[in-house]
Design a protein around this motif. Structure first.
Motif, PDB file in Angstrom:
ATOM      1  N   CYS A 141      65.224  15.419  27.375  1.00  0.00           N
ATOM      2  CA  CYS A 141      64.888  15.778  28.754  1.00  0.00           C
ATOM      3  C   CYS A 141      63.569  16.538  28.734  1.00  0.00           C
ATOM      4  N   LYS A 167      72.424  19.207  27.782  1.00  0.00           N
ATOM      5  CA  LYS A 167      71.416  20.155  28.265  1.00  0.00           C
ATOM      6  C   LYS A 167      70.015  19.743  27.826  1.00  0.00           C
ATOM      7  N   TYR A 168      69.938  18.999  26.709  1.00  0.00           N
ATOM      8  CA  TYR A 168      68.642  18.709  26.109  1.00  0.00           C
ATOM      9  C   TYR A 168      68.324  17.221  26.016  1.00  0.00           C
ATOM     10  N   SER A 202      63.558  19.767  33.878  1.00  0.00           N
ATOM     11  CA  SER A 202      64.789  19.843  34.654  1.00  0.00           C
ATOM     12  C   SER A 202      64.861  18.700  35.667  1.00  0.00           C
ATOM     13  N   LEU A 221      66.433  15.713  34.022  1.00  0.00           N
ATOM     14  CA  LEU A 221      67.873  15.905  33.893  1.00  0.00           C
ATOM     15  C   LEU A 221      68.570  15.721  35.243  1.00  0.00           C
ATOM     16  N   ASP A 251      79.982  16.151  31.760  1.00  0.00           N
ATOM     17  CA  ASP A 251      79.097  15.957  30.614  1.00  0.00           C
ATOM     18  C   ASP A 251      79.781  15.129  29.530  1.00  0.00           C
ATOM     19  N   VAL A 301      78.628  19.274  26.411  1.00  0.00           N
ATOM     20  CA  VAL A 301      77.943  20.215  27.298  1.00  0.00           C
ATOM     21  C   VAL A 301      76.617  20.658  26.674  1.00  0.00           C
TER      22      VAL A 301
END
Length: 384
Positions: free
Chosen positions: A366, A342-343, A369, A372, A286, A338
């Motif tokens: 994102c 995630k977003y 999922s 992503l 990440d 990190v």
């Protein structure tokens, strides 16, 4: 930047040892690593995006946008900016857009040889300058030096920004003087080779190759830097006087070799742990997806710590403590990366660079999922 130079009254022995340990372990090998990753990123953009995204002209525009962003960064944040050289050196890469592996390898070897002898060649060229040329250079620097002197006196943000703004044209004009230029271009070409041969995308296939790189890096990279460090230690203790000219050539060869030692070590470790999963490697992944953002934030943090308009600690803190500060900043950046990835699809700076490249706002969040996961399959592309 490491604080308290060895000649300063407040210097102690531990400070000197720390500076030279950092030099042996990190200084000469980390910028080649960053350069290699950018070379891979440029190769990916060339091979996957050149035709559908406007060809060489779009690539040149993309490099120009990066240069503009870095000029703003240079002016308002930090004048020691290696990425300016990246943005300018990326343009000659277009000459190798359709080059085969053999051509790229030959060119990389040539530029490596140039890198080894670049400093003495440049010094020889500089020695041929006439007194009139030297006088003109000094005269051109007078207003810049005056701006820096005023900034040191006033110690405010705008004075330093003005001095850096005045320095910027000279920085770009004199870019050829940097000893790192040939090795940077060599590593750009090496990054293109690594991408096109699949050295990073098909690690299992090239497991034997990476083991060989490990041993070469250990012998040449670790051995060369250890030789330099031991020579410094013996000189520091006044046991002997090394030939620094010869050792400078050793360092030029050993630094990129140490870079590949680190890369091979990372890849072999990743291969062993990937089946079990690793929080450590996931976190680094990440972090590597938003390198431009992390580079900017790291420099911003250090500038606020070091410059007078921030905490003003330059020249006041021992190197061993600055190493701890740098490690802490990196840990915070890993945590931030990190959380951010995630977003979001891109880091803030990557998003800005991409949006300006295509002259339209790019999607940032994102949506699902699936989005992503789609981006994660192209992690290596996020090098740039």
């Amino acid at each position: 930047s490491l604080s308290i130079p060895p000649t300063a009254p407040g210097n102690n022995e531990l400070n000197s040892w720390t500076q030279n340990i950092v030099r042996a372990v990190a200084v000469g090998s980390f910028y080649p690593l960053f350069t290699l990753l950018f070379g891979i990123g440029f190769a990916i953009w060339m091979d996957k995006s050149m035709k559908k995204n406007g060809g060489p002209l779009r690539f040149a525009w993309r490099s120009f946008i990066l240069l503009l962003l870095l000029c703003v960064f240079y002016t308002f944040i930090e004048e020691r900016n290696i990425l300016i050289r990246y943005s300018i050196l990326s343009i000659p890469l277009l000459l190798f857009y359709k080059a085969g592996i053999k051509t790229l390898l030959t060119a990389a070897c040539i530029f490596f040889l140039v890198a080894v002898f670049y400093r003495p060649i440049r010094m020889q060229i500089d020695s041929k300058k006439t007194p009139q040329e030297i006088a003109q250079i000094k005269k051109a620097r007078e207003p810049i030096d005056a701006a820096w002197a005023l900034a040191e006196k006033k110690k405010d943000f705008w004075s330093f920004s003005k001095a850096r703004f005045m320095e910027l044209p000279q920085e770009i004009k004199n870019m050829y003087r940097h000893n790192t230029l040939p090795i940077m271009f060599c590593l750009f070409l090496t990054g293109m080779i690594c991408w096109r041969r699949g050295f990073f995308t098909d690690m299992e296939k090239y497991a034997v190759f990476w083991k060989k790189i490990f041993w070469i890096g250990l012998i040449v990279g670790v051995g060369g830097n250890l030789l330099y460090f031991v020579s410094w230690a013996l000189a520091f203790k006044k046991i002997l006087k090394p030939n620094w000219e010869i050792l400078s050539y050793v360092e030029i060869i050993a630094d990129p070799a140490l870079t590949f030692f680190y890369v091979s070590l990372f890849i072999m470790g990743f291969q062993k742990l990937k089946s079990r999963g690793s929080i450590f490697f996931d976190a680094l992944k990440d972090t590597g997806r938003i390198p431009l953002t992390n580079y900017f934030t790291q420099c911003l943090a250090m500038s606020l710590i070091m410059f007078p308009y921030g905490l003003g600690l330059d020249g006041k803190v021992y190197s061993q403590y600055l190493v701890l500060v740098a490690v802490l900043i990196f840990i915070l950046q890993v945590i931030f990366s990190v959380f951010w990835m995630k977003y979001f699809l891109y880091g803030p700076m990557e998003w800005l660079w991409r949006s300006l490249t295509y002259l339209k706002f790019q999607p940032m969040r994102c949506k699902s999922s699936i989005d992503l996961q789609d981006k994660m399959t192209r992690d290596i592309q996020k090098v740039t």
